[in-house]
Every structure is written in structure tokens, then in C-alpha cells.
Design an enzyme around this catalytic site. Structure first.
Site, PDB file in Angstrom:
ATOM      1  N   ALA A  96      20.687 -31.793  40.379  1.00 17.42           N
ATOM      2  CA  ALA A  96      20.294 -31.438  39.024  1.00 17.42           C
ATOM      3  C   ALA A  96      21.106 -30.240  38.587  1.00 17.42           C
ATOM      4  O   ALA A  96      21.638 -29.499  39.404  1.00 17.42           O
ATOM      5  CB  ALA A  96      18.815 -31.100  38.979  1.00 17.42           C
ATOM      6  N   PHE A 113      18.855 -22.409  35.945  1.00 17.35           N
ATOM      7  CA  PHE A 113      19.354 -21.284  36.722  1.00 17.35           C
ATOM      8  C   PHE A 113      20.603 -21.634  37.501  1.00 17.35           C
ATOM      9  O   PHE A 113      21.127 -20.815  38.239  1.00 17.35           O
ATOM     10  CB  PHE A 113      18.273 -20.790  37.683  1.00 17.35           C
ATOM     11  CG  PHE A 113      17.044 -20.336  36.971  1.00 17.35           C
ATOM     12  CD1 PHE A 113      17.021 -19.084  36.367  1.00 17.35           C
ATOM     13  CD2 PHE A 113      15.939 -21.155  36.859  1.00 17.35           C
ATOM     14  CE1 PHE A 113      15.896 -18.660  35.693  1.00 17.35           C
ATOM     15  CE2 PHE A 113      14.821 -20.731  36.172  1.00 17.35           C
ATOM     16  CZ  PHE A 113      14.789 -19.491  35.585  1.00 17.35           C
ATOM     17  N   ASP A 120       9.486 -21.012  32.144  1.00 17.27           N
ATOM     18  CA  ASP A 120      10.229 -22.246  31.901  1.00 17.27           C
ATOM     19  C   ASP A 120       9.416 -23.444  32.387  1.00 17.27           C
ATOM     20  O   ASP A 120       9.927 -24.293  33.108  1.00 17.27           O
ATOM     21  CB  ASP A 120      11.591 -22.174  32.588  1.00 17.27           C
ATOM     22  CG  ASP A 120      12.546 -23.232  32.034  1.00 17.27           C
ATOM     23  OD1 ASP A 120      12.347 -23.671  30.880  1.00 17.27           O
ATOM     24  OD2 ASP A 120      13.487 -23.614  32.751  1.00 17.27           O
TER      25      ASP A 120
END
Ligand SMILES: *[C@@H]1O[C@H](CO)[C@@H](O)[C@H](O)[C@H]1NC(C)=O
Ligand SMILES: *[C@@H]1O[C@H](CO)[C@@H](O)[C@H](O)[C@H]1NC(C)=O
Ligand SMILES: *[C@@H]1O[C@H](CO)[C@@H](O)[C@H](O)[C@H]1NC(C)=O
Ligand SMILES: *[C@@H]1O[C@H](CO)[C@@H](O)[C@H](O)[C@H]1NC(C)=O
Ligand SMILES: *[C@@H]1O[C@H](CO)[C@@H](O)[C@H](O)[C@H]1NC(C)=O
Ligand SMILES: *[C@@H]1O[C@H](CO)[C@@H](O)[C@H](O)[C@H]1NC(C)=O
Ligand SMILES: *[C@@H]1O[C@H](CO)[C@@H](O)[C@H](O)[C@H]1NC(C)=O
Ligand SMILES: *[C@@H]1O[C@H](CO)[C@@H](O)[C@H](O)[C@H]1NC(C)=O
Ligand SMILES: *[C@@H]1O[C@H](CO)[C@@H](O)[C@H](O)[C@H]1NC(C)=O
Length: 850
Positions: free
Chosen positions: A551, A555, A695
């Protein structure tokens, strides 16, 4: 008939025996009379027809005529002792009647002038202790403690010249200690504690007892001065606690003194140094006096010290005393001693420490690592301490008798405490009611997962065959690298959910920058002995090759790999620049590694390689919620993860075969909602300061091998997200709390996480994406405004995902929409806290066997 007769005869004969078997006016007669009148409860121990010298607790002289020793401790004797019983035992030397309920002594008691040892302790004898005690000139040990004696201690004590042990404690003796006591020059041990003695000590008290080793005057109201004890050369244990002694305590210390309890008096003055008279001390309690000046400097000379209490004095503000050589120290109490500066690091070397109290000072800095082997109490409340509570201490707390971290500025994260404990022992640390720290909230629900697992197994196998690709689609906000050097990792700006790996993730540059890859350690918290290095990370991820990319998160990119030892991990390269030094970053990552919760993706390790900070997570087998809900292929699934036996055996749930299987049940969606809520409640209420995720979104919620939801990326925003606030403003599409659109934007709060959770909850119930989905024909809207307007019109049922509609109570699903409605309120203050959300969701939990 015959039996009856013999039974009667036996009883009668026993009775007669008891009355008549002892010759009158012999010792046997007096003792049997005594027992009979005192209601002896253990009569079976005595056969009064047997010769009295054989009776239990009796010892006679060589001619078996006279009782010399009578021990009847704890025999249940009660009431007053009558005359003409034991008072007539003319040769008695030792009498122990302790632990009974005797209420008075007979008048002929004082003729027992051969007594050497008398123990009447733990009875209920009241009245004064008469001057007749002077008849007991041969007495060596007198213990009348724990009774109700009152009045003055008789002056006639001065005849007891052989007395070595005197225990008058725990009575109601009044007035001052008589001069007569000074006549007892053989005394080795005196205990007058817990009476109501007052006045001052008689002159010459200190020099009257040349053999005195133990003196206990505690809990009286005696006035006195340090010099009263000046000549007690042989004393080894002194307890004058809770009196009104004055002067400087230093003159009390004699070379032999091992135990000194001078607490709760009025000792004054400076004792900034210790001298050689203190060297034998094992136990020193000077607490609650009026000492001033500095705390002793060369405390470290007291090498035998095990117990030190200096609490509640008036010392000048000073540094933590030097304790490094006090290797035997078990108890250290420096509470309210006006200390400033840091807690001495040397405290870590005190391996026997069981109690530490430094409360009520001005201490700052961190709590050093403590040896917790024996630790049972710790109180650091009311200081200015910062940083983390050391993990070893935190882990020991559930087994401790007492702990208090209140009123500091400490950081901790633990789900092990009840709300009551958190309020009592961490008060002033958490600013909200910490219900989420209740361990019962963290219990896994084992029930639902079995069937789901099976259903998913089938689904996965089907999908595995169908899709045949080991892909994992990334979703989330993309951003350009900010302050960090362009060499790091670059992303394309455009949104692309169209296919996997559409982002340029160029690792070649920074990887090349890491010199000597096999010298850069990878820290794996739970397996410190595996010496894994950066080169292992390289081979696990084929040099951070795009083929191992899982992914591209907010971050940074996430790679998948197997580390040596078969550890299946997701490796996250944190792209955001950070002002933290390597050391600080490592510390923060260590901290995150200790945060454990069944609904959080655990951080298993980290690596600081060159400029890169790499976080290593446990690999989540079942992908993330977004993929699951939107029917996207996810995660790499090996067929052998699911044993054939398992799903062949069970038939329950097989009807759910198909892509949608487990996902398309209300039970599953509810479980994911509740688990995610628990994770957030833990971060908000189980951590101090509260941890804001910042988030929360469907793609941050992963599913572990048991299909339990696990929130990821917690704590990273705070640690690595310099400039992330701007990110939040830009927001993950569809998850943006309205307060972030305000020009006067507040910092993120737990309530912004609550909003995002509300969106995830809507996704779970409607099956729709937060933006860009078909909201039943309504254009230009997003999930939040669409659902909210339906709920407002009481048409919530229209929003429910048709796939789950039949799988549970529609009422509950509508209820869940209302919870989402509350969570997505415009005003943050109107949103419930995560712990309230947990409660609300639990109320609509599907029953286990539904
Ligand atoms: C009591 O002692 C007498 C004399 O020693 C003995 O004969 C008798 O059996 C004893 N009774 C019991 C109950 O032990
Ligand atoms: C007196 O008896 C009590 C209770 O049995 C015991 O604890 C105490 O040591 C005895 N006193 C003396 C001086 O032996
Ligand atoms: C001194 O006496 C007090 C009161 O009885 C007691 O609480 C304390 O433990 C004693 N100190 C020592 C060292 O035994
Ligand atoms: C304690 O330290 C002081 C100086 O700090 C020193 O003068 C004194 O001699 C020391 N005491 C002992 C017993 O060493
Ligand atoms: C603590 O120390 C400071 C500085 O020496 C002094 O002014 C203050 O009175 C002390 N506090 C107490 C409670 O004795
Ligand atoms: C430390 O000493 C003070 C004063 O005697 C006392 O109140 C407190 O309970 C002690 N702390 C511990 C943990 O024993
Ligand atoms: C704690 O530290 C702050 C800042 O250093 C200071 O202003 C405050 O007075 C300290 N509090 C105590 C109780 O020492
Ligand atoms: C607590 O610590 C944080 C940072 O560690 C600091 O920003 C804050 O001002 C401190 N609060 C107090 C009351 O000292
Ligand atoms: C902890 O200390 C604070 C401040 O002194 C106090 O209010 C609280 O009652 C203490 N808690 C416990 C569990 O002793």
C-alpha cells in the site's frame, strides 16, 4: 436399657471425678477449681482424675507436690479469677494466661512472690495495677500488654530489681512514668507504647538502664528532649514515635543503634551530615518532624540501611539525596521533603526496593527505570515529572499494593486499569473519564468469529482462485513529499484507485544511501535476540521492490515480507520529514511498540536506516476494511492458511458462500464497528495524554487472521507528522470534520476522530464509499450529508446496505445509523466520546447465537 445405664454411670463418674478427685488445698485442687470457674472450653484436654502434674501446661517441682509452671494461653478462659485458686500456688514461678478473656485478678494474686515470669497479655483486665506488684521481687518478665489497665504505673515497680522484660503497652496507663521504674536496673526491654502517658521522663531515665537494648515509648504524649537519651549506650532499638520530643535527633544515635523510629515528634534542627554513630542503622524513620536545613549529604555511608523515611519535614529545597551505595535499601520515603531536580538515576541500582514514595516534591524529569522485582508500592504524585512511566513499572502495577502517579505530566498507555484506578491513581493526568480503560471492554468476542472465519475461508478460497493475483490496492490521500528531501520517496499527485501500484515509489535512491546494510540493526521488540539487520529487510522486500508493495499510505509506502524467523511483517517507510533526532524517533517508536490492544495493529519493531525511519508492523492477513467493503481484491492469501477440515466440518454459514459472504452480515459489520470504536476509546481514554489518531478511515482498519478489526497507524501522526495538520485540513476525502474548514481551525481533538469514526460507521451500514458513490440518485453529495438527511427524515432504513438488510435486526441497524449521526454532528462538542460510542454500540450487539 443397659447402654443407658452405663452411659449415665460414666457421665456421673466423670462429674464426680472432676469435683472430688483432687485433695482439697493441694495445687491440683486449686488449679482444677481455677479451670472450672473460668469456663475452660477445652475440657477434653484435662483429665482431672489423673495426677495433676500430668495435666497439659502444668509443670511440677521434683517432688510432684507443687505447680511451678502454669501455661493456659488461649484456653477460652473468661471472667474474673476467683480467690483460692491460682493465687494459692505457693511455688509458682511462671504463669502464662495470655490470650483469654480474663477480666479481673483475685485479691490473693499478689502473694505469688515466687513468680519469675508473668504473662497476662491479650485479656480484658481493667482497673489499676496495684502497688502490690512490689511483692513480685523475683519477677524477670512482666507482660500485661493489651489489657484495659489504667491509672498510674505504680511507684512500687522499684522493687522489681530482676526485671528484664517489661511490657505494659496497649493499655490505658496515665500520668507520667514513675521514678520507681528507674529501680528496675536489669531491664533489657521496655515497651510502654500505646498508653496515655504524658509529662516528661523522670530525671536520669537515660542512665538508669545500663543493659537496655529495646525501648518503645511510641503513641503516648510524653514530653522530652534529645538529652534524655544521652546515656543509652547499649540501645539497639528505639521507638519514640508519636510523642512530643524536642531537640536535635542526632544525640540519640549511639553506635549500637539499629532501629530508630523518631517519627511524629517535634525534632528540629539541621542534620545535614551523618557521623559514625549512625553506621549500624538498619531502620531510620524521622518523618513528620520539623527538621530543617539540607537533607543529609553523606547518606551513602549508611550501608546497612533498609528502611529510610524522611517524609514531611521542613528541609530546604534540595537535590535528591545520594543513595547509590545503599544497596540494601527496601523502603525509601522522601515524600514532602521539598526536593527539586531529578530523581537520582542510581535508584535503578536498588534491587531490593519494595516501596518508593517521593510524592509532594518539586521533582522534574523522568521516572528512572526501577528494579521491580520486589516493588509493591510507588507514589510519585504531586511532582512535575514528565515522560513515560517506565514499562517495567507499568506492567507490575496490577500486582502492586499501592501506586499513585497523580498530578504530574506523565505519559502512559495501558488498558490494564479499571476506571476507578485511573481516577484515583492517575488523577490530574487524564482529563476525561477513562471508561475505555475498563478491561472488560477489551475482551475479545470469540463467539461470532468462528462461523465468520469459515465463511471467509470459503470466500477467500473462491477469490483466490478467481482473482489469482496477489495484490493489495492502496487507497488514501496522496501528497507530495514536504520538507523531507526529494530523494526520499516521490508520489504522483493524482488519485488513482483504478489499479494497484499506480504510484511511483522509488526506493532506489535512499536504499543506496544506507551504507553497510548488515551493520544497521532492526529492532524487533519481542525477539531481541534475533539479530536482524537492514540487509534482512532488503532481502525480505526484494530491495523494497514494487512487487512487494502492499500500500501507499499517508505516512509512506508499505511493503510486505518475511523476516528471518518466519516473522510476517508489513514494513512501513515513513516518508515525512521530522525534526526528531534518530534517538528521539527511536524512543517514540519504542513507546508505540508498547501500546498493545486487541484492536490495534501492533508495531513489532523498527529500524533507523540512514535518514529513514522504518516502522515494522505485524502483517494483517485479511486486508483492510475498504477493500473488503468495496469488494476489491486484497492481501496475499496462501491457501494453507485455511485448513480444508475446518470448513468441511462446519455447515453453519456455508450458505453465505460468495464474495460477499462474511462481509455481508450485520453481525460482522457490527463487530468491526465495535472493535474500531474500542481501539479509539483506548487511544483517547486509556492513554495519557490522549492519543489522537487523526486519520481514521476504512483503509486504516485492518482485519487480522481472526477477522477482528485492528486500527493501524496510531501515534504516527504525532511522531512523524510535522506539518500533518495541513494534511488534515486537506483531509482524506469524505472524512473531513467540518471544524477543519473553519478559518480559525482548532488543533485536532479526539472529537475529530469521532467524526471520522462516524463516517466509517456509515460505510459499514450502507456499504457505500464516503464520496463519489451512487447515493440513490442524489447528486453532488457525500455519504455524510446523504445519510444525515435520511436519518433526519426518519428514513434511515433507505440507507441500509441491501446486502445486509436481511441478516439482522433492521431496528438495530437504524439505531447504528443514529450513532453515526451523533458522531458526525457539526459541532465537536455535540459528538459523543468514543467510550460512549462503545457503550451505544454494545447496546445493539447482535446476540451470540442469532
Ligand atoms: C483419666 O485418668 C485416669 C487415671 O489416670 C484413667 O484411669 C482414666 O482412664 C482417664 N480418663 C480418660 C477419659 O482419659
Ligand atoms: C506473652 O504472651 C503473648 C501471647 O501468647 C506472647 O506473644 C508474648 O511474647 C508473651 N510475652 C513474653 C514476654 O514472653
Ligand atoms: C513504632 O511504634 C509505632 C506505634 O506502635 C509503630 O507503628 C511503628 O511500626 C514502630 N516502629 C518500628 C520501627 O517498629
Ligand atoms: C560527611 O560529609 C561531610 C562533608 O560533606 C564530611 O565533613 C564528614 O566527615 C562526612 N562524614 C563521615 C562520617 O564521613
Ligand atoms: C522549601 O525550600 C525553599 C527554599 O529553600 C523554602 O523557601 C521553603 O520554605 C521550603 N518549603 C517548605 C515547605 O519548607
Ligand atoms: C511516607 O511517609 C509518610 C509520613 O509518615 C506517610 O504518610 C506515607 O504513607 C508514607 N508512604 C508510604 C508509601 O508508606
Ligand atoms: C513545574 O514546572 C513548571 C515549569 O518548569 C513550574 O512553573 C512549576 O512551578 C513547577 N511546579 C512545581 C509544583 O514545582
Ligand atoms: C506537560 O508536558 C508537555 C510536553 O511534554 C508540555 O507541553 C506541557 O506544557 C506540560 N504541562 C505542564 C502542566 O507542565
Ligand atoms: C493519589 O494522590 C492524590 C494527590 O495526593 C490523591 O488525591 C489521591 O487520592 C491519591 N490516590 C491514591 C489511590 O492514593
Amino acid at each position: 436399657m443397659g447402654l443407658c445405664f452405663w452411659g449415665y454411670a460414666l457421665i456421673l463418674s466423670l462429674f464426680l471425678n472432676q469435683i472430688s478427685c483432687q485433695e482439697p488445698n493441694t495445687d491440683g485442687f486449686f488449679v482444677s477449681e481455677f479451670f472450672k470457674h473460668m469456663g475452660l472450653s477445652s475440657a477434653q484436654a484435662y483429665n482431672f482424675s489423673a495426677p495433676f502434674c500430668s495435666w497439659q501446661g502444668l509443670f511440677c517441682d521434683s517432688k510432684n507436690e507443687h505447680v511451678i509452671v502454669l501455661i493456659a494461653s488461649g484456653m477460652g478462659l473468661s471472667g474474673p479469677i476467683p480467690d483460692t485458686t491460682i493465687g494459692k500456688l505457693s511455688k509458682l514461678q511462671s504463669l502464662d494466661l495470655s490470650n483469654n478473656k480474663i477480666s479481673a485478678l483475685p485479691s490473693d494474686f499478689w502473694s505469688l512472690n515466687t513468680l519469675k515470669n508473668l504473662n497476662l497479655s491479650f485479656n480484658q483486665i481493667s482497673g489499676s495495677f496495684t502497688s502490690n506488684v512490689g511483692n513480685f521481687g523475683q519477677l524477670e518478665s512482666l507482660d500485661i500488654s493489651h489489657n484495659d489497665f489504667s491509672g498510674q504505673i505504680p511507684e512500687a515497680m522499684d522493687s522489681l530489681v530482676s526485671l528484664r522484660v517489661l511490657k505494659l503497652d496497649h493499655n490505658g496507663f496515665q500520668l507520667s512514668i514513675p521514678r520507681g521504674l528507674l529501680g528496675c536496673q536489669s531491664l533489657v526491654s521496655i515497651d510502654l507504647s500505646s498508653n496515655q502517658l504524658e509529662g516528661s521522663l523522670p530525671d536520669g531515665f537515660g542512665s538508669a538502664f545500663p543493659k537496655l537494648k529495646t525501648l518503645n515509648l511510641a503513641r503516648n504524649k510524653i514530653h522530652g528532649r534529645d538529652i534524655d537519651f544521652a546515656d543509652m549506650k547499649s540501645i539497639s532499638s528505639l521507638n519514640i514515635s508519636e510523642n512530643q520530643f524536642e531537640g536535635s535527633p542526632t544525640s540519640l544515635f549511639k553506635e549500637a543503634l539499629e532501629v530508630a523510629d523518631l517519627s511524629k515528634n517535634r525534632f528540629q534542627g539541621h542534620i545535614s551530615q551523618v557521623d559514625s554513630n549512625w553506621f549500624s542503622l538498619i531502620y531510620l524513620d524521622l518523618s513528620e518532624n520539623e527538621l530543617t536545613g539540607d537533607i543529609f549529604k553523606n547518606l551513602t555511608l549508611l550501608k546497612k540501611l533498609k528502611h529510610l523515611n524522611l517524609a514531611w519535614n521542613r528541609f530546604n529545597r534540595g537535590m535528591f539525596p545520594r543513595i547509590e551505595k545503599l544497596t540494601s535499601l527496601e523502603y525509601l520515603n522522601l515524600s514532602n521533603t521539598n526536593l527539586s531536580g531529578h530523581i537520582s538515576r542510581e535508584i535503578s541500582d536498588l534491587s531490593d526496593l519494595s516501596m518508593l514514595d517521593v510524592s509532594g516534591n518539586h521533582l522534574s524529569g523522568h521516572i528512572p527505570v526501577l528494579s521491580t522485582k520486589n516493588l509493591v508500592a510507588i507514589d510519585v504524585s504531586r511532582n512535575n515529572l514528565t515522560g513515560e512511566i517506565p514499562m517495567t513499572v507499568l506492567e507490575k502495577l496490577p500486582w502492586m499494593e499501592r501506586f499513585n502517579f497523580s498530578f504530574n505530566n506523565l505519559t502512559f498507555c495501558s488498558g490494564k486499569f479499571s476506571p476507578e484506578t485511573l481516577v484515583r491513581s492517575f488523577f490530574g493526568s487524564t482529563n476525561s473519564c477513562p471508561i475505555a480503560a475498563n478491561p472488560t471492554l477489551f475482551k475479545r468476542k470469540g463467539s461470532a468469529t468462528g462461523a465468520l472465519k469459515l465463511a471467509l475461508a470459503v470466500t477467500l478460497s473462491a477469490m483466490f482462485l478467481l482473482v489469482g493475483a496477489l495484490v493489495f490496492v492502496a487507497f488514501g490521500r496522496r501528497r507530495k513529499p514536504k520538507s523531507c528531501e526529494a530523494k526520499d520517496v516521490s508520489f504522483k499527485e493524482e488519485q488513482s484507485i483504478s489499479g494497484p501500484f499506480s504510484f511511483q515509489t522509488d526506493s532506489t535512491t535512499w536504499v543506496a544511501d544506507v551504507k553497510q546494510a548488515n551493520a544497521v540493526p532492526v529492532v524487533i521488540f519481542e525477539k531481541p535476540l534475533l539479530s536482524i539487520t537492514f540487509s534482512d529487510l532488503l532481502s525480505a522486500t526484494s530491495n523494497f521492490d514494487r512487487d512487494t508493495l502492499l500500500a501507499d499510505g499517508k505516512f509512506g509506502p508499505v511493503y510486505r515480507g518475511f523476516l528471518p524467523g518466519g516473522i510476517h511483517v508489513a514494513v512501513k517507510v515513513l516518508v515525512h520529514g521530522s525534526t526528531l533526532s534518530d534517538q528521539e524517533a527511536a524512543r517514540e517508536l519504542e513507546f508505540l511498540g508498547r501500546i498493545k490492544h486487541p484492536n490495534l495493529v501492533p508495531l513489532t519493531g523498527y529500524c533507523i536506516a540512514g535518514d529513514q525511519r522504518i516502522a515494522i508492523y505485524e502483517y494483517m492477513e485479511n486486508g483492510n476494511l475498504q477493500n473488503l467493503l468495496q469488494d476489491l481484491p486484497f492481501g496475499v492469501q496462501r491457501t494453507d492458511d485455511w485448513s480444508l477440515d475446518t470448513w468441511e466440518e462446519e455447515d453453519n454459514g456455508i450458505q453465505n458462500i460468495g464474495h460477499e459472504g462474511p462481509v455481508a452480515t450485520w453481525r460482522f459489520r457490527h463487530m468491526v464497528a465495535l472493535g474500531t470504536a474500542r481501539a479509539l476509546a483506548f487511544l483517547h481514554h486509556g492513554c495519557s495524554p490522549p492519543m489522537i489518531h487523526r486519520d481514521v478511515k476504512a483503509s486504516s482498519v485492518y482485519l487480522d487472521q481472526n477477522l477482528e478489526p485492528r486500527l493501524s497507524d496510531f501515534g504516527l501522526a504525532k511522531v512523524f507528522g510535522n506539518g500533518l495538520d495541513e494534511d488534515i485540513t486537506n483531509g482524506s476525502p469524505g472524512y473531513l470534520p467540518p471544524e477543519f474548514l473553519q478559518p480559525e481551525q482548532d488543533l485536532p481533538t479526539p472529537k475529530s476522530d469521532v467524526f471520522c469514526f462516524g463516517v466509517v460507521l456509515f460505510e459499514l451500514i450502507t456499504g457505500k464509499k464516503p464520496v463519489e458513490d451512487d447515493y440513490l440518485g442524489e447528486k453532488d453529495t457525500d455519504l455524510v450529508s446523504w445519510v444525515r438527511s435520511l436519518v433526519r427524515k426518519s428514513q434511515g432504513s433507505k440507507a441500509i446496505d441491501p446486502k445486509i438488510q436481511e441478516t439482522g435486526s433492521e431496528e438495530h441497524m437504524e439505531e447504528a445509523l443514529k450513532i453515526g449521526y451523533l458522531c458526525t454532528a457539526d459541532l465537536p462538542s455535540k459528538r459523543p466520546s468514543m467510550q460512549q460510542v462503545v457503550g451505544l454500540l454494545k447496546d445493539i450487539e447482535p446476540k451470540t447465537n442469532q
